[in-house]
Design an enzyme around this catalytic site. Structure first.
Site, short mmCIF file in Angstrom:
data_model
loop_
_atom_site.label_atom_id
_atom_site.label_comp_id
_atom_site.label_asym_id
_atom_site.label_seq_id
_atom_site.Cartn_x
_atom_site.Cartn_y
_atom_site.Cartn_z
N SER A 50 109.98 6.64 28.42
CA SER A 50 111.25 7.31 28.15
C SER A 50 111.08 8.36 27.06
CB SER A 50 112.29 6.29 27.70
OG SER A 50 111.91 5.75 26.43
N ASP A 82 110.82 8.33 32.65
CA ASP A 82 112.14 7.74 32.83
C ASP A 82 113.20 8.63 32.18
OD1 ASP A 82 114.02 5.80 33.54
OD2 ASP A 82 113.78 4.70 31.67
N HIS A 83 114.21 8.99 32.92
CA HIS A 83 115.36 9.76 32.41
C HIS A 83 114.97 11.08 31.74
CE1 HIS A 83 118.62 7.05 33.39
NE2 HIS A 83 117.90 6.04 32.94
N GLU A 134 119.01 11.18 40.19
CA GLU A 134 120.10 10.21 40.07
C GLU A 134 121.41 10.81 40.54
OE1 GLU A 134 122.25 7.44 36.65
OE2 GLU A 134 120.09 7.80 36.57
N HIS A 178 122.96 0.17 31.54
CA HIS A 178 121.90 0.13 30.54
C HIS A 178 122.24 -0.85 29.41
CE1 HIS A 178 119.68 3.41 32.31
NE2 HIS A 178 120.77 4.15 32.37
N HIS A 209 118.56 1.39 38.16
CA HIS A 209 118.35 1.40 36.72
C HIS A 209 119.20 0.29 36.09
CE1 HIS A 209 116.30 5.39 35.92
NE2 HIS A 209 116.45 5.37 37.24
N GLY A 210 118.95 0.03 34.81
CA GLY A 210 119.78 -0.94 34.10
C GLY A 210 119.77 -2.31 34.74
#
Length: 307
Positions: A50, A82-83, A134, A178, A209-210
């Site tokens: 991340s 990630d993200h 996403e 998250h 995710h999460g």
């Protein structure tokens, strides 16, 4: 075995009724615990980094640690951003040797999300790298990703988004979130949305995710040794297992790693107050991460023996 993309991983997972675990990494012990678990269970792995991990550990250090993991293991490993929230950070990770990147433009209007995601796809594909995007917004807080109110993915937008962007996988919002405080009441995932998306874009890999489960044993251990994470609640593992039998090919797990690590460190330092060598408490923390990841691989993801 060199780093691989997720293309073959997801193809096998989709038709095999299992998912690949995408585990966030920040330091050596975390990477070792995850990779040792993958090696013992013969499971493919996704190690994901991340923005917070890049800032904390320095990408050069993380990349070399991942290279060491690849050299000392025999299972397929993908390195994933990630993200990523800008074209620039995705480009940098592609140039740094990542085999997969995520562009998260879900906060933007639909057409702007398409435009930015498509730009990342074009650059990444030119360099042999796959892209996750996403659609929909997850609630919760984790590092720089924060959203008080989530919004479910609209199935009516999915086919257009995938076709116009050319993305290789899609993260959707069906109720996961998250952080460690995912549900205030009874946990619920919108499997009806997942089923509709699966029908609209068959054979296409979906990402959750999460998806940490926030095991009560870790929460209780942290609290019993001086911590304060009361009220934490995650996604029930049986719900994740069901998702893995459908079109979900990648399930992200971060919070559970943090909980396992912290629980063991708190326990060790309480029981051995004279210890001050980091190796003394990081060794059991690494072992706890390994056992937690093995459990996820076998009982939740179903990816054991699929390397």
């Amino acid at each position: 075995m060199p780093l691989v993309t997720t293309t073959e991983m997801f193809k096998k997972a989709y038709h095999g009724g299992y998912a690949i675990g995408a585990f966030n990494v920040n330091n050596m012990e975390t990477i070792q615990g995850i990779v040792e678990a993958g090696e013992e269970t013969k499971s493919p792995l996704i190690l994901q980094v991340s923005k917070g991990a890049r800032d904390y550990a320095n990408m050069v250090y993380l990349k070399k640690l991942v290279e060491a993991a690849v050299l000392t293991s025999s299972v397929p490993i993908a390195l994933h951003l990630d993200h990523g929230d800008t074209f620039e950070i995705c480009k940098q990770c592609v140039d740094d040797g990542f085999t997969s990147v995520m562009i998260d433009a879900s906060k933007l209007p639909f057409e702007e999300n398409i435009a930015l995601s498509k730009r990342v796809v074009e650059y990444a594909h030119d360099h042999g790298v796959v892209v996750e995007a996403e659609l929909g917004k997850l609630a919760g807080v984790e590092e720089h990703v924060s959203n008080k109110y989530g919004s479910y993915t609209n199935p009516a937008e999915v086919q257009e988004f995938v076709e116009k962007t050319g993305v290789d996988s899609l993260a959707i919002a069906i109720g996961t979130s998250h952080g460690a405080y995912k549900f205030k009441g009874e946990p619920k995932l919108r499997f009806d949305i997942l089923e509709e998306i699966q029908q609209l874009i068959p054979d296409f890999p979906i990402v959750l995710h999460g998806s940490s489960s926030v095991p009560k044993a870790f929460v209780d251990m942290i609290n019993s040794y001086g911590g304060n994470v009361a009220g934490a609640q995650g996604v029930p593992e049986e719900m994740l297992r069901k998702a893995a039998t459908m079109s979900v090919c990648k399930i992200n797990i971060d919070t559970d790693i943090r909980l396992a690590c912290t629980a063991e460190i708190r326990k060790h330092l309480t029981e051995y107050p004279d210890h001050f060598d980091p190796r003394q408490y990081l060794k059991p923390a690494r072992a706890a991460i390994k056992e937690m990841v093995k459990h996820k691989i076998i009982n939740v993801l179903g990816s054991d023996g699929k390397a």
